[in-house]
Design a protein around this motif. Sequence first.
Motif, mmCIF file in Angstrom:
data_model
loop_
_atom_site.group_PDB
_atom_site.id
_atom_site.type_symbol
_atom_site.label_atom_id
_atom_site.label_comp_id
_atom_site.label_asym_id
_atom_site.label_seq_id
_atom_site.Cartn_x
_atom_site.Cartn_y
_atom_site.Cartn_z
ATOM 1 N N ALA A 1 35.009 45.499 49.531
ATOM 2 C CA ALA A 1 35.986 44.889 49.064
ATOM 3 C C ALA A 1 35.920 43.245 49.243
ATOM 4 O O ALA A 1 36.327 42.413 48.328
ATOM 5 C CB ALA A 1 37.306 45.280 49.521
ATOM 6 N N SER A 2 35.523 42.936 50.412
ATOM 7 C CA SER A 2 35.075 41.447 50.661
ATOM 8 C C SER A 2 34.139 40.826 49.818
ATOM 9 O O SER A 2 34.357 39.957 49.037
ATOM 10 C CB SER A 2 34.643 41.283 52.150
ATOM 11 O OG SER A 2 34.515 39.865 52.220
ATOM 12 N N THR B 1 34.902 37.987 46.862
ATOM 13 C CA THR B 1 33.940 36.718 46.766
ATOM 14 C C THR B 1 33.315 36.711 45.436
ATOM 15 O O THR B 1 33.403 35.507 44.698
ATOM 16 C CB THR B 1 32.830 36.895 47.767
ATOM 17 O OG1 THR B 1 33.180 36.871 48.881
ATOM 18 C CG2 THR B 1 31.907 35.941 47.573
ATOM 19 N N MET B 2 33.118 37.703 44.778
ATOM 20 C CA MET B 2 32.431 37.769 43.387
ATOM 21 C C MET B 2 33.501 37.323 42.507
ATOM 22 O O MET B 2 33.263 36.346 41.583
ATOM 23 C CB MET B 2 32.061 39.222 43.045
ATOM 24 C CG MET B 2 31.707 39.381 41.361
ATOM 25 S SD MET B 2 32.837 39.671 40.439
ATOM 26 C CE MET B 2 33.172 41.288 40.828
ATOM 27 N N ILE B 3 34.903 37.785 42.635
ATOM 28 C CA ILE B 3 36.013 37.310 41.687
ATOM 29 C C ILE B 3 36.309 35.646 41.832
ATOM 30 O O ILE B 3 36.115 35.014 41.121
ATOM 31 C CB ILE B 3 37.228 37.923 41.960
ATOM 32 C CG1 ILE B 3 37.195 39.416 41.590
ATOM 33 C CG2 ILE B 3 38.400 37.340 41.346
ATOM 34 C CD1 ILE B 3 36.878 39.627 39.962
ATOM 35 N N ASP B 4 36.116 35.234 43.087
ATOM 36 C CA ASP B 4 36.230 33.825 43.418
ATOM 37 C C ASP B 4 35.175 33.024 42.862
ATOM 38 O O ASP B 4 35.499 32.043 42.219
ATOM 39 C CB ASP B 4 36.464 33.589 45.026
ATOM 40 C CG ASP B 4 37.796 34.171 45.542
ATOM 41 O OD1 ASP B 4 38.619 34.481 44.954
ATOM 42 O OD2 ASP B 4 37.629 34.433 46.910
ATOM 43 N N ASP B 5 33.948 33.455 43.120
ATOM 44 C CA ASP B 5 32.592 32.787 42.551
ATOM 45 C C ASP B 5 33.201 32.655 40.937
ATOM 46 O O ASP B 5 32.788 31.492 40.223
ATOM 47 C CB ASP B 5 31.519 33.391 42.782
ATOM 48 C CG ASP B 5 31.222 33.232 44.357
ATOM 49 O OD1 ASP B 5 31.864 32.274 44.782
ATOM 50 O OD2 ASP B 5 30.265 33.966 44.635
ATOM 51 N N THR C 1 41.653 45.536 45.493
ATOM 52 C CA THR C 1 40.435 45.681 44.875
ATOM 53 C C THR C 1 40.127 47.101 44.413
ATOM 54 O O THR C 1 40.968 47.996 44.783
ATOM 55 C CB THR C 1 39.118 45.066 45.564
ATOM 56 O OG1 THR C 1 39.013 46.329 46.517
ATOM 57 C CG2 THR C 1 39.777 43.936 46.521
ATOM 58 N N PRO C 2 39.059 47.127 43.788
ATOM 59 C CA PRO C 2 38.909 48.876 43.217
ATOM 60 C C PRO C 2 38.582 49.762 44.501
ATOM 61 O O PRO C 2 38.399 50.834 44.226
ATOM 62 C CB PRO C 2 37.474 48.607 42.562
ATOM 63 C CG PRO C 2 37.620 47.267 41.769
ATOM 64 C CD PRO C 2 38.215 46.314 42.973
ATOM 65 N N TYR C 3 38.230 48.982 45.757
ATOM 66 C CA TYR C 3 37.904 49.716 46.897
ATOM 67 C C TYR C 3 39.509 49.996 47.708
ATOM 68 O O TYR C 3 39.425 50.669 48.765
ATOM 69 C CB TYR C 3 37.116 48.958 47.771
ATOM 70 C CG TYR C 3 35.921 48.692 46.955
ATOM 71 C CD1 TYR C 3 34.948 49.598 46.681
ATOM 72 C CD2 TYR C 3 35.588 47.488 46.338
ATOM 73 C CE1 TYR C 3 33.682 49.455 46.152
ATOM 74 C CE2 TYR C 3 34.589 47.183 45.706
ATOM 75 C CZ TYR C 3 33.454 48.206 45.618
ATOM 76 O OH TYR C 3 32.262 47.906 44.718
ATOM 77 N N GLY C 4 40.337 49.653 47.141
ATOM 78 C CA GLY C 4 41.830 49.956 47.923
ATOM 79 C C GLY C 4 42.825 49.096 47.461
ATOM 80 O O GLY C 4 42.726 47.661 46.931
#
Length: 345
Positions: free
Chosen positions: A163-164, A168-172, A193-196
Amino acid sequence: MFDTPPQAHQVIEERFAPNRVEMVAAALRPAIVFSEKRDDKLGGSRIGGTPDLPKVIEWPRRPVPQHIDEIAKRAGEPFDADLGRHLAAGLPYAFIAQISLAEAAGLGDVAKPLPDAGRLLFFYDLIAGPFDTGMQSAKVIWDRSPAEAIAHTSTPDSLVTAASAYRTMIDDTNRQYGIQPDTRPAGAPLPGTPYGGPARPMALKAVLQLPSFSSLEFQASGQLVTIYDQTMIGGVQAFSQAYDSVSQGAGPVSLLLGAPVPEQDDPRYDAVIVNDYKTQSLSRADWAKNRDTVMEKAKDWLLLLQIDVPGWMQDSGEGTIYFLIRDKDLQDRAFERVVAVYQQT
């Protein structure tokens, strides 16, 4: 969705000609919806967050598929490589929802198909599931442990890490394209996120619904289908437009039991195709050849749970997850045979 028969009749009378009211009202069917509450009771109904588990039950992991490349290529380039790595990792499923079966049973006949004790725990792989309709993308557990044997669980470290990395990917990506994140109220939990997804305690409520025009229930409604089809082309007051407005309400919804609200065709067709034909989809020619058989077999399948993904994530996600089970499997409490279908428009 309607809370009571009088409320349903009032709305129907306001939207339809007098000679159509009873026909539309006859299509009403029971379902269970969710309403948010403040207290997150141990063993209570919940969307998102984490499940309440006994020590003897571990948070389930998705099995690593034998044919990773076959699933991954469905995502297309360049996403196939990332999907392949995800499948090979065998991560725990994302937790979707927990249903208190005692609470559901308290609603009366609407919950009669379900067990009346314990909890149903729903898990799903939101990364791979959209590309892998079937049993492996989901896990449903019927936990009958007594209340004193369960406890709130923590999210597995591997899901926290994933999730972290996703955030980070979305922020970048947002920085790269100059996109400003949505403003959130002070103290609001992080979006999912897709993980929770964020924990949202829920109360269950019995309602009446008009089945969507894409559902099997609507297609079996006889004269209603005929009139709807005849008025597909018409003015603002056309019967079909009025029916869509009343049956679909304000948009996506999460449901327990009832008739699915499809974003495409009825998801039970997909359940039949993946279960009986061992493929993700049928070609146009094969669909034409097998359409009647698929539609007939789809009648054996029931909606167990429908989850609106943006609501689950509390963010701008997309799509709906449908947990489907055959009537006989539900009677046998064979929840390991649940098929998960993902749809988005």
